[in-house]
Design an enzyme around this catalytic site. Structure first.
Site, PDB file in Angstrom:
ATOM      1  N   GLU A 259       0.892  -1.156   0.000  1.00  0.00           N
ATOM      2  CA  GLU A 259       0.000   0.000   0.000  1.00  0.00           C
ATOM      3  C   GLU A 259       0.927   1.202   0.000  1.00  0.00           C
ATOM      4  OE1 GLU A 259      -2.666   2.081   2.910  1.00  0.00           O
ATOM      5  OE2 GLU A 259      -1.772   2.983   1.149  1.00  0.00           O
ATOM      6  N   CYS A 293      -2.023   8.594   3.025  1.00  0.00           N
ATOM      7  CA  CYS A 293      -1.711   8.114   1.672  1.00  0.00           C
ATOM      8  C   CYS A 293      -2.806   8.510   0.699  1.00  0.00           C
ATOM      9  CB  CYS A 293      -1.513   6.606   1.680  1.00  0.00           C
ATOM     10  SG  CYS A 293      -2.846   5.718   2.480  1.00  0.00           S
TER      11      CYS A 293
END
Ligand code: NAI
Ligand code: MG
Length: 443
Positions: A259, A293
């Protein structure tokens, strides 16, 4: 006036291998810093290759023999539920510890990080006994079926932006499936991971199922990636680090789950409910000091509402309360460390040099702690550094657009593809964005 919370005063600072809390083999330690004051909180055992090797051996043994290997799936699930209960009972303590080590506002740690981590463990606890195979009708007199089996020892490398939540996101699925884990928490924020590992023992996880080795990426992290007895690596962090890990893992052909970063478009159409869009743009960028993120860090606003939108979003940004993260009224704490603060200030300078209009903010706040003013840039263009790179800070970048085709094309002009958002009252337009903008999640 909200009250000021108090952080815990004792910390688990050792390496967890099997059922032992140990100093590092080298005897080395590193300091973990309070980003709001720049003071050292604690010295933490610094693991490297030798400690990783011990932890992997403990995890391998626990995977292959002992109570974990023979445990019913349902009982694995119950252990995750128990850990969630223990975390819930200590929510305030854990939230304060997270705030101390990471700098995030205590109100966020209480309302987001902890409840989400607890929910995640319960969710995966429920999955443990529902992992099923299939029967496959094949030609001939054969019985053909699949079984889902745990992959083995899983190395888990997590970043500093949501330390406890990242640990839960990695432990939950791996442990529900029956793997054993060796976790390397980020060197900026090791304390909550170590604390919940203590709670995992209290919950009754057998020794060796969860091992935690704090240390640095190029040493502890890299040796976990290269270790021949690790079957899989799950990593969250920067995309450059992802490339290094992919290379390092190739020698042992490990399975990988990544990720990585993002530069996610947040698209506001003129037909949106502007109250919602303004609130969503603020939250989508400034939450967690911009250290997300999936932050909506390219804010595309349709021409005809641009001026009104910008005025309102700037007003909201001005209302953000920057300061002591233990104060319940604070909405923005410090960045996680000096390097991140400097990186962000560097991007702000680049934005000014390259001709974007800095409407508010743009500087450090004070000279103690890594605080940065909520910053809004208008008239950002696609090629500017602030529109291309992950800033990971409280820096909003506003770009104008005229129509749907254009904004889809420009949204996709990035090497990232993590997330996107769209604000409109036209459901057809919303679904078109969801399908044509290349992003894993579209809100
Ligand atoms: P990073 O990717 O270096 O650190 C994340 C984790 O990877 C840490 O636990 C670190 O110890 C480990 N690591 C570092 N190098 C490694 C290696 N060679 N082998 C194995 N493990 C390694 O991220 P960093 O330096 O803390 O932050 C830099 C930038 O990364 C941020 O400014 C942000 O743009 C991005 N980032 C993205 C995150 C996300 O959630 N997608 C989270 C944190 C950072
Ligand atoms: Mg780091």
């Amino acid at each position: 006036m909200a009250t000021i919370a108090t952080p815990p005063t004792t910390y688990q600072t050792k390496i967890l291998i099997g059922d032992q809390w140990r100093d590092s083999v080298s005897g080395k330690t590193f300091s973990t810093i309070n980003p709001a004051t720049e003071e050292v909180i604690a010295e933490v055992a610094e693991g490297d290759a030798a400690d990783i090797d011990l932890a992997v051996t403990a995890a391998r043994n626990a995977f292959e023999s002992g109570p974990w290997a023979s445990m019913d799936a349902r009982d694995r699930g119950m252990l995750l539920m128990k850990l969630a209960d223990l975390m819930e009972a200590r929510l305030e303590e854990l939230a304060a510890l997270e705030t101390l080590d990471n700098g995030k506002p205590i109100s966020d740690a209480r309302a987001a990080d902890l409840p989400l981590a607890i929910d995640c463990l319960r969710y995966y606890g429920g999955w443990a006994d529902k992992i099923q195979g299939a029967t496959i009708p094949i030609r001939g007199n054969y019985f053909c079926y699949t079984r889902r089996e745990p992959v083995g020892v899983c190395g888990q490398i997590i970043p500093w932006n949501f330390p406890i939540l990242m640990a839960a996101w990695k432990w939950g699925p791996a442990l529900a499936a029956g793997k054993t884990v060796v976790m390397e928490p980020d060197e900026q924020t090791p304390l909550t991971c170590l604390r919940i590992a203590e709670l995992a023992f209290e919950a009754g996880f057998p020794p060796g199922v969860i091992n935690v080795v704090p240390g640095f990426g190029p040493t502890a992290g890299a040796s976990l990636v290269k270790h021949p007895n690790v079957d899989k690596i799950a990593f969250t962090g920067e995309h450059h680090t992802g490339k290094i890990i992919m290379k390092d893992a190739a020698a042992t052909l490990k399975r990988l789950t990544f990720e990585l970063g993002g530069k996610s478009p947040n698209i506001v159409f003129a037909d949106a409910n502007l109250d919602d869009a303004v609130a969503g743009a603020e939250f989508g960028l400034f939450f967690n000091q911009g250290q997300c993120c999936c932050a909506g860090s390219r804010l595309f606003v349709e021409d005809s509402v641009h001026d009104e939108f910008v005025e309102r979003v700037v007003e909201r940004a001005k209302e953000r309360v920057v300061g002591n993260p233990f104060d319940g009224d604070t909405t923005q704490g410090p960045q996680v460390d000096q390097a991140q603060m400097e990186k962000i200030l560097g991007f702000i300078e680049k934005g000014k040099e390259q001709g974007a209009d800095c409407l508010i903010g743009g500087s450090r706040v004070g000279d103690q702690g890594y605080f940065i003013e909520p910053t809004v840039f208008d008239n950002v263009t696609d090629d500017m550094d602030i529109a291309q790179h992950e800033i990971f800070g409280p820096v909003m970048n506003i770009l104008r657009f005229k129509d749907v085709d254009e904004v889809i094309e420009r949204s996709n002009r990035t090497m990232f593809g993590l997330a996107a958002a769209v604000w409109t009252s036209d459901v057809t337009k919303a679904h078109r964005i969801a399908s044509e903008v290349r992003a894993g999640t579209v809100w």
